[in-house]
Design a protein around this motif. Sequence first.
Motif, short mmCIF file in Angstrom:
data_model
loop_
_atom_site.label_atom_id
_atom_site.label_comp_id
_atom_site.label_asym_id
_atom_site.label_seq_id
_atom_site.Cartn_x
_atom_site.Cartn_y
_atom_site.Cartn_z
N PRO A 1 21.85 40.84 5.40
CA PRO A 1 22.37 41.60 4.25
C PRO A 1 22.62 43.08 4.53
O PRO A 1 23.44 43.71 3.86
CB PRO A 1 21.27 41.42 3.19
CG PRO A 1 20.56 40.17 3.58
CD PRO A 1 20.57 40.18 5.08
N ARG A 2 21.92 43.64 5.53
CA ARG A 2 22.05 45.08 5.79
C ARG A 2 22.74 45.39 7.11
O ARG A 2 22.77 46.54 7.55
CB ARG A 2 20.66 45.74 5.76
CG ARG A 2 19.94 45.63 4.44
CD ARG A 2 18.61 46.38 4.45
NE ARG A 2 18.79 47.81 4.63
CZ ARG A 2 17.78 48.66 4.75
NH1 ARG A 2 16.52 48.21 4.73
NH2 ARG A 2 18.00 49.97 4.91
N ALA A 3 23.30 44.37 7.77
CA ALA A 3 23.90 44.57 9.09
C ALA A 3 25.00 45.62 9.05
O ALA A 3 25.09 46.49 9.93
CB ALA A 3 24.44 43.25 9.63
N LEU A 4 25.85 45.56 8.04
CA LEU A 4 26.95 46.51 7.93
C LEU A 4 26.43 47.92 7.72
O LEU A 4 27.00 48.90 8.23
CB LEU A 4 27.89 46.11 6.80
CG LEU A 4 29.20 46.88 6.69
CD1 LEU A 4 30.01 46.76 7.98
CD2 LEU A 4 30.02 46.38 5.51
N HIS B 1 43.03 38.11 7.00
CA HIS B 1 41.79 38.63 6.41
C HIS B 1 40.77 38.98 7.49
O HIS B 1 39.92 39.84 7.30
CB HIS B 1 41.19 37.59 5.45
CG HIS B 1 42.03 37.36 4.23
ND1 HIS B 1 42.09 38.25 3.18
CD2 HIS B 1 42.86 36.33 3.91
CE1 HIS B 1 42.91 37.78 2.26
NE2 HIS B 1 43.39 36.63 2.67
N GLY B 2 40.85 38.30 8.63
CA GLY B 2 39.91 38.57 9.71
C GLY B 2 40.07 39.94 10.31
O GLY B 2 39.15 40.48 10.94
N PHE B 3 41.25 40.55 10.09
CA PHE B 3 41.53 41.87 10.64
C PHE B 3 41.03 42.98 9.72
O PHE B 3 41.17 44.16 10.02
CB PHE B 3 43.05 42.00 10.85
CG PHE B 3 43.45 43.03 11.86
CD1 PHE B 3 42.95 43.01 13.15
CD2 PHE B 3 44.33 44.05 11.51
CE1 PHE B 3 43.31 43.97 14.07
CE2 PHE B 3 44.71 45.02 12.43
CZ PHE B 3 44.20 44.97 13.72
N THR B 4 40.45 42.61 8.59
CA THR B 4 39.98 43.59 7.62
C THR B 4 38.47 43.77 7.73
O THR B 4 37.75 42.88 8.18
CB THR B 4 40.32 43.16 6.19
OG1 THR B 4 39.60 41.96 5.87
CG2 THR B 4 41.81 42.90 6.04
N ARG B 5 38.00 44.93 7.26
CA ARG B 5 36.58 45.24 7.36
C ARG B 5 35.72 44.52 6.33
O ARG B 5 34.49 44.56 6.43
CB ARG B 5 36.38 46.76 7.22
CG ARG B 5 36.84 47.57 8.44
CD ARG B 5 35.94 47.28 9.64
NE ARG B 5 36.35 48.02 10.81
CZ ARG B 5 35.81 49.17 11.21
NH1 ARG B 5 34.87 49.73 10.49
NH2 ARG B 5 36.23 49.76 12.30
N ASP B 6 36.33 43.89 5.34
CA ASP B 6 35.51 43.23 4.32
C ASP B 6 35.17 41.80 4.71
O ASP B 6 34.50 41.08 3.96
CB ASP B 6 36.18 43.27 2.95
CG ASP B 6 37.46 42.45 2.90
OD1 ASP B 6 37.99 42.14 3.98
OD2 ASP B 6 37.91 42.12 1.78
N GLN B 7 35.62 41.35 5.88
CA GLN B 7 35.28 40.04 6.39
C GLN B 7 34.49 40.21 7.70
O GLN B 7 34.67 41.21 8.42
CB GLN B 7 36.54 39.21 6.65
CG GLN B 7 37.33 38.86 5.40
CD GLN B 7 36.59 37.88 4.50
OE1 GLN B 7 35.79 37.08 4.96
NE2 GLN B 7 36.86 37.95 3.19
N PRO B 8 33.60 39.27 8.05
CA PRO B 8 32.73 39.46 9.22
C PRO B 8 33.40 39.27 10.57
O PRO B 8 32.84 39.66 11.59
CB PRO B 8 31.65 38.40 9.00
CG PRO B 8 32.33 37.32 8.23
CD PRO B 8 33.29 38.03 7.32
N ALA B 9 34.60 38.68 10.62
CA ALA B 9 35.19 38.31 11.90
C ALA B 9 35.40 39.51 12.82
O ALA B 9 35.06 39.48 14.01
CB ALA B 9 36.51 37.57 11.69
#
Length: 392
Positions: free
Chosen positions: A29-32, A345-353
């Motif tokens: 939960p706090r990785a970001l 979506h994978g290229f965006t910061r709101d997804q983990p990829a």
Amino acid sequence: MSDNRYGLTPQQQELALRVREIAQAEFAPRALEWETTGVFPEPNIKLLAEAGVLGAAVPVEYGGQGGSWLDSAVILEEVAKTCYVTAMATLGELGVQPRAIAAYGSDELKAELLPRIAKGQTICSICITEPDTGSDISSVATTARRDGDEFVITGTKALISRLDVVDVLLVCLRYAEPGAEANGLGNVGMIVVERERTGVGVSDGVQTLGGERLFTLTLDEVRVPAKNVLLGPGEFAKLMSAFNGQRCLNASISIGISQGALDHAIARSTERVQFGRPISGFQGLRWMISDCALDIEAARALVHKAAWNDGRQFPSRYDSAIAKVFSNEMSLRVTDRVLQIFGGHGFTRDQPAERYLRWARYGGLGGGTPQMLRDGIAKELYKAASQEKAHA
């Protein structure tokens, strides 16, 4: 799927499960947050200490679990599935630092440092890289000059982790003795330096692609007692074998990152609907998922083989090099595929990829580059061939 297929003991399977539960509940939960701020994840280190796993590399007689390199690899894989910054922080307590102190330190140093490392009360940092010296340890310029019962240390180290919270520094240096060479490994060793000593300076640090913060260390006429010597002149070669184990742990982080990315890709592909059905039903995507699994399984087998301990102090140079090169490069392939599976979506910061792809890039930079290790693999192969020819 069971961890039995990797040849883990029941104790190691239980260890993996225990760390997995902590990592998924507390670290994910706090990785970001940790990678955005660059702050050392001290609460996570304390959680691992409280769970009784932080001392895996510390001998039982000093309050640790006396675990093998494989135990450390199992722990780090589980942590890296959720948080790269925490995995890199944990690496310091499970890798070279405590094992070098346990193997080569005086009884006084071991009694003073190891119990505190096992409890998460002392943070160690190994300081080798310099502004002009990376893999070429024989060119290290930091010096230690003997002055009675003390050594006086002067030099600069670069790209060093954990210096914002460190208590103890393991400094690679050159002993300045009369007639000593200015390069070569003949007079290179290591001394333990406490952070609070006069003359120790730490920069503000720089943020890395993965979120970890790295620092510059300056040592300006720092005085330490002779009892702090970990490796005397010409003894640094002893530590080179310890780096074989560190390479296994670096590789295990690459595997954890890859597995974490694949887990997200599987979940994403079953949830996302295109053309009226989940994208997990399309053959092209299913093959990408399968290729990720093939890569991860092969890398894990190589790392477990290299890290397996049968009474040996450190893994072999050959096995650890192969495991690290394959795992580092595998991780880039897998995380790149996963980003593709997420689509735009994978290229965006709101997804983990994209996060996993960034995390994967470090593996081949630390602990020996793939290019350097490939050269070492070849040397081992030619040496073995020469020995076989001599005995023929």
